[in-house]
Design a protein around this motif. Structure first.
Motif, PDB file in Angstrom:
ATOM      1  N   ILE A  52      48.802 -28.363 -61.238  1.00  0.00           N
ATOM      2  CA  ILE A  52      48.575 -29.779 -60.943  1.00  0.00           C
ATOM      3  C   ILE A  52      47.090 -30.107 -61.028  1.00  0.00           C
ATOM      4  O   ILE A  52      46.683 -31.093 -61.632  1.00  0.00           O
ATOM      5  CB  ILE A  52      49.104 -30.125 -59.537  1.00  0.00           C
ATOM      6  CG1 ILE A  52      50.629 -30.000 -59.500  1.00  0.00           C
ATOM      7  CG2 ILE A  52      48.686 -31.539 -59.134  1.00  0.00           C
ATOM      8  CD1 ILE A  52      51.225 -30.254 -58.130  1.00  0.00           C
ATOM      9  N   SER A  53      46.250 -29.266 -60.392  1.00  0.00           N
ATOM     10  CA  SER A  53      44.812 -29.534 -60.395  1.00  0.00           C
ATOM     11  C   SER A  53      44.058 -28.239 -60.159  1.00  0.00           C
ATOM     12  O   SER A  53      44.645 -27.225 -59.753  1.00  0.00           O
ATOM     13  CB  SER A  53      44.440 -30.575 -59.325  1.00  0.00           C
ATOM     14  OG  SER A  53      44.757 -30.079 -58.031  1.00  0.00           O
ATOM     15  N   VAL A  54      42.738 -28.262 -60.393  1.00  0.00           N
ATOM     16  CA  VAL A  54      41.904 -27.082 -60.199  1.00  0.00           C
ATOM     17  C   VAL A  54      40.588 -27.487 -59.549  1.00  0.00           C
ATOM     18  O   VAL A  54      40.046 -28.560 -59.820  1.00  0.00           O
ATOM     19  CB  VAL A  54      41.644 -26.351 -61.544  1.00  0.00           C
ATOM     20  CG1 VAL A  54      40.949 -27.276 -62.542  1.00  0.00           C
ATOM     21  CG2 VAL A  54      40.831 -25.084 -61.315  1.00  0.00           C
ATOM     22  N   ALA A  55      40.117 -26.646 -58.637  1.00  0.00           N
ATOM     23  CA  ALA A  55      38.805 -26.806 -58.017  1.00  0.00           C
ATOM     24  C   ALA A  55      38.081 -25.468 -58.135  1.00  0.00           C
ATOM     25  O   ALA A  55      38.717 -24.410 -58.105  1.00  0.00           O
ATOM     26  CB  ALA A  55      38.935 -27.219 -56.552  1.00  0.00           C
ATOM     27  N   SER A  56      36.755 -25.522 -58.247  1.00  0.00           N
ATOM     28  CA  SER A  56      35.999 -24.294 -58.470  1.00  0.00           C
ATOM     29  C   SER A  56      34.798 -24.192 -57.554  1.00  0.00           C
ATOM     30  O   SER A  56      34.216 -25.200 -57.142  1.00  0.00           O
ATOM     31  CB  SER A  56      35.533 -24.202 -59.932  1.00  0.00           C
ATOM     32  OG  SER A  56      36.634 -24.151 -60.818  1.00  0.00           O
ATOM     33  N   SER A  57      34.438 -22.959 -57.245  1.00  0.00           N
ATOM     34  CA  SER A  57      33.190 -22.627 -56.575  1.00  0.00           C
ATOM     35  C   SER A  57      32.506 -21.576 -57.448  1.00  0.00           C
ATOM     36  O   SER A  57      33.099 -21.113 -58.431  1.00  0.00           O
ATOM     37  CB  SER A  57      33.469 -22.061 -55.178  1.00  0.00           C
ATOM     38  OG  SER A  57      34.063 -20.777 -55.267  1.00  0.00           O
ATOM     39  N   PRO A  58      31.280 -21.163 -57.130  1.00  0.00           N
ATOM     40  CA  PRO A  58      30.629 -20.134 -57.951  1.00  0.00           C
ATOM     41  C   PRO A  58      31.415 -18.836 -58.030  1.00  0.00           C
ATOM     42  O   PRO A  58      31.284 -18.083 -58.993  1.00  0.00           O
ATOM     43  CB  PRO A  58      29.289 -19.931 -57.241  1.00  0.00           C
ATOM     44  CG  PRO A  58      29.004 -21.238 -56.580  1.00  0.00           C
ATOM     45  CD  PRO A  58      30.351 -21.737 -56.141  1.00  0.00           C
ATOM     46  N   GLU A  59      32.259 -18.566 -57.020  1.00  0.00           N
ATOM     47  CA  GLU A  59      32.969 -17.291 -56.982  1.00  0.00           C
ATOM     48  C   GLU A  59      34.453 -17.376 -57.299  1.00  0.00           C
ATOM     49  O   GLU A  59      35.098 -16.349 -57.516  1.00  0.00           O
ATOM     50  CB  GLU A  59      32.834 -16.655 -55.582  1.00  0.00           C
ATOM     51  CG  GLU A  59      31.421 -16.386 -55.128  1.00  0.00           C
ATOM     52  CD  GLU A  59      30.780 -17.594 -54.443  1.00  0.00           C
ATOM     53  OE1 GLU A  59      29.572 -17.520 -54.153  1.00  0.00           O
ATOM     54  OE2 GLU A  59      31.484 -18.604 -54.222  1.00  0.00           O
ATOM     55  N   MET A  60      35.023 -18.588 -57.333  1.00  0.00           N
ATOM     56  CA  MET A  60      36.489 -18.689 -57.392  1.00  0.00           C
ATOM     57  C   MET A  60      36.952 -19.971 -58.071  1.00  0.00           C
ATOM     58  O   MET A  60      36.343 -21.027 -57.915  1.00  0.00           O
ATOM     59  CB  MET A  60      37.053 -18.624 -55.967  1.00  0.00           C
ATOM     60  CG  MET A  60      38.545 -18.845 -55.833  1.00  0.00           C
ATOM     61  SD  MET A  60      39.102 -18.689 -54.111  1.00  0.00           S
ATOM     62  CE  MET A  60      39.091 -16.898 -53.929  1.00  0.00           C
ATOM     63  N   ASP A  61      38.067 -19.859 -58.812  1.00  0.00           N
ATOM     64  CA  ASP A  61      38.813 -21.013 -59.308  1.00  0.00           C
ATOM     65  C   ASP A  61      40.117 -21.092 -58.516  1.00  0.00           C
ATOM     66  O   ASP A  61      40.842 -20.092 -58.396  1.00  0.00           O
ATOM     67  CB  ASP A  61      39.135 -20.870 -60.792  1.00  0.00           C
ATOM     68  CG  ASP A  61      37.883 -20.867 -61.658  1.00  0.00           C
ATOM     69  OD1 ASP A  61      36.884 -21.483 -61.254  1.00  0.00           O
ATOM     70  OD2 ASP A  61      37.910 -20.224 -62.730  1.00  0.00           O
ATOM     71  N   ASP A 216      41.022 -29.496 -52.159  1.00  0.00           N
ATOM     72  CA  ASP A 216      41.863 -30.034 -53.224  1.00  0.00           C
ATOM     73  C   ASP A 216      43.264 -30.138 -52.630  1.00  0.00           C
ATOM     74  O   ASP A 216      43.960 -29.135 -52.464  1.00  0.00           O
ATOM     75  CB  ASP A 216      41.842 -29.097 -54.427  1.00  0.00           C
ATOM     76  CG  ASP A 216      42.614 -29.655 -55.622  1.00  0.00           C
ATOM     77  OD1 ASP A 216      42.999 -30.834 -55.580  1.00  0.00           O
ATOM     78  OD2 ASP A 216      42.824 -28.898 -56.595  1.00  0.00           O
ATOM     79  N   ASP A 217      43.668 -31.373 -52.259  1.00  0.00           N
ATOM     80  CA  ASP A 217      44.937 -31.548 -51.557  1.00  0.00           C
ATOM     81  C   ASP A 217      45.852 -32.483 -52.327  1.00  0.00           C
ATOM     82  O   ASP A 217      45.417 -33.354 -53.073  1.00  0.00           O
ATOM     83  CB  ASP A 217      44.714 -32.064 -50.131  1.00  0.00           C
ATOM     84  CG  ASP A 217      43.575 -33.070 -50.038  1.00  0.00           C
ATOM     85  OD1 ASP A 217      43.269 -33.719 -51.057  1.00  0.00           O
ATOM     86  OD2 ASP A 217      42.985 -33.194 -48.961  1.00  0.00           O
ATOM     87  N   PHE A 218      47.148 -32.312 -52.136  1.00  0.00           N
ATOM     88  CA  PHE A 218      48.128 -33.069 -52.913  1.00  0.00           C
ATOM     89  C   PHE A 218      49.360 -33.345 -52.056  1.00  0.00           C
ATOM     90  O   PHE A 218      49.882 -32.458 -51.381  1.00  0.00           O
ATOM     91  CB  PHE A 218      48.537 -32.264 -54.155  1.00  0.00           C
ATOM     92  CG  PHE A 218      49.353 -33.046 -55.149  1.00  0.00           C
ATOM     93  CD1 PHE A 218      48.732 -33.826 -56.109  1.00  0.00           C
ATOM     94  CD2 PHE A 218      50.738 -32.993 -55.124  1.00  0.00           C
ATOM     95  CE1 PHE A 218      49.481 -34.548 -57.033  1.00  0.00           C
ATOM     96  CE2 PHE A 218      51.494 -33.707 -56.033  1.00  0.00           C
ATOM     97  CZ  PHE A 218      50.856 -34.490 -56.992  1.00  0.00           C
ATOM     98  N   LEU A 219      49.817 -34.601 -52.086  1.00  0.00           N
ATOM     99  CA  LEU A 219      51.032 -35.025 -51.387  1.00  0.00           C
ATOM    100  C   LEU A 219      52.122 -35.276 -52.419  1.00  0.00           C
ATOM    101  O   LEU A 219      51.953 -36.073 -53.343  1.00  0.00           O
ATOM    102  CB  LEU A 219      50.767 -36.297 -50.582  1.00  0.00           C
ATOM    103  CG  LEU A 219      51.908 -36.803 -49.697  1.00  0.00           C
ATOM    104  CD1 LEU A 219      52.211 -35.826 -48.564  1.00  0.00           C
ATOM    105  CD2 LEU A 219      51.566 -38.180 -49.122  1.00  0.00           C
TER     106      LEU A 219
END
Length: 346
Positions: A52-61, A216-219
């Motif tokens: 559905i969606s993706v969020a990233s940090s320097p260490e993780m997707d 990253d939240d989804f209803l």
């Protein structure tokens, strides 16, 4: 919430959880995050879910999926799926994808776990019982070991892992699996009460469990909720809510390192108010959470809940603590577990 026929609208909230650590036999500096989204899409088709969606940090997707979540770091892959997904069908293709596209040729460790299903007969193929899941994994991993914790005639939790020493860098996983949920709390996770995922996160109090998260939240439509929260140093939390009254279920998982999880436990319980929950804490020898089992050994009560089961497993490099609690005043009941993307129904 409108009443529904439980046979027509049942949803299995209990997730299947896979975590795989990869290594290079040549000690090469490789990164799983170089795998393209299109390749992950193809892999997830085997599981019967999608991104559905993706969020990233320097260490993780971190990926929110149509059925739960996926996390990818430099050398670790986590897939958590609910409903009638076929998670284990992607294990061999995952190993091939990682070897061909990235170069990792060694599995450093694997953890496959889940609570017992409320309606296992609705699962597909090997997922109808743990024995078949073990046989499937044993075909791939000749050095695997399988365990059952809890009561095999009530609520229990299954684990498959490797006999080897495994991950030696600091690692820990804290999980709360909750059911018989508070109806008023569950109403928040419907489009009747909230307009979107962020609205549900704020009204429920999820935003206050751990501050500083990239959320990253989804209803889902008409109900159901998923959230991934990214924190510094490769830490995450993930929450999934099945709010239907006849099959309510919530999972909370995090790898945040803490010497004790008591404060976090109370915050999560305040947000969701389950009738029952089971808790697992994995910690290896390098983790600051390695001694949490000593505190939990004598902790028979947690703020209105009384412990019914407590077990400790010591592996070559990890300690696993399993506890189950129920509301102190609640009558003992047999568990019933059970969500733009529409919640699948069967």
């Amino acid at each position: 919430m409108a009443s529904v026929d439980s046979h027509q609208h049942f949803f299995e909230g209990t997730e299947k959880l896979l975590e795989v650590w990869f290594k290079s036999s040549e000690g090469r500096d490789l990164d799983l995050r170089t795998v393209q989204k299109s390749d992950w899409d193809k892999l997830l088709e085997l599981v019967k879910c999608e991104i559905i969606s993706v969020a990233s940090s320097p260490e993780m997707d971190a990926y929110v999926l149509s059925e739960s979540s996926m996390f990818v770091t430099q050398d670790r892959y986590i897939l958590k799926t609910c409903g009638t997904t076929t998670l284990l069908y992607c294990v061999e293709p995952l190993l091939k994808l990682v070897k061909d596209k990235v170069g990792f040729d060694v599995v450093g460790d694997i953890f496959y776990s889940r609570k017992n299903f409320s309606r296992p007969e609705l699962q597909h193929g090997v997922h109808q019982n743990f024995e078949n899941e073990v046989q499937e994994l044993d075909k791939i991993f000749p050095n695997g070991s399988a365990y059952t914790l809890g009561r095999i005639n009530r609520d229990c939790w299954y684990l498959y892992t490797l006999e080897d020493e495994g991950v030696t860098q600091p690692d820990q996983t804290f999980e709360l699996l909750m059911w018989d949920m508070c109806p008023e709390k569950m109403k928040i996770f419907t489009q009747e009460m909230c307009k979107d995922g962020r609205d549900a996160s704020e009204k429920s109090g999820i935003v206050d469990i751990i501050h500083g998260m990239k959320m990253d939240d989804f209803l889902f439509e008409p109900c159901g909720y998923s959230m991934n929260g990214l924190l510094p140093d490769g830490c995450y939390i993930t929450i999934h809510v099945t709010p239907e009254p006849h099959c309510s279920y919530v999972s909370f998982e995090s790898n945040v390192p803490q010497e004790t999880y008591n404060d976090l436990i109370e915050k999560v319980l305040d947000v969701f108010r389950p009738g029952k929950f089971l808790m697992t804490i994995f910690a290896n020898k390098a983790s600051i959470a390695r001694d949490t089992h000593k505190t939990l050994e004598t902790q028979e009560n947690i703020k209105g809940y009384r412990r019914s089961d407590h077990q400790l497993c010591c592996f070559k490099n990890y300690t696993l603590t399993y506890n189950q609690y129920a509301k102190s005043s609640a009558k003992s009941q047999r568990s019933t577990t059970t969500g733009q993307f529409a919640r699948p129904v069967i």
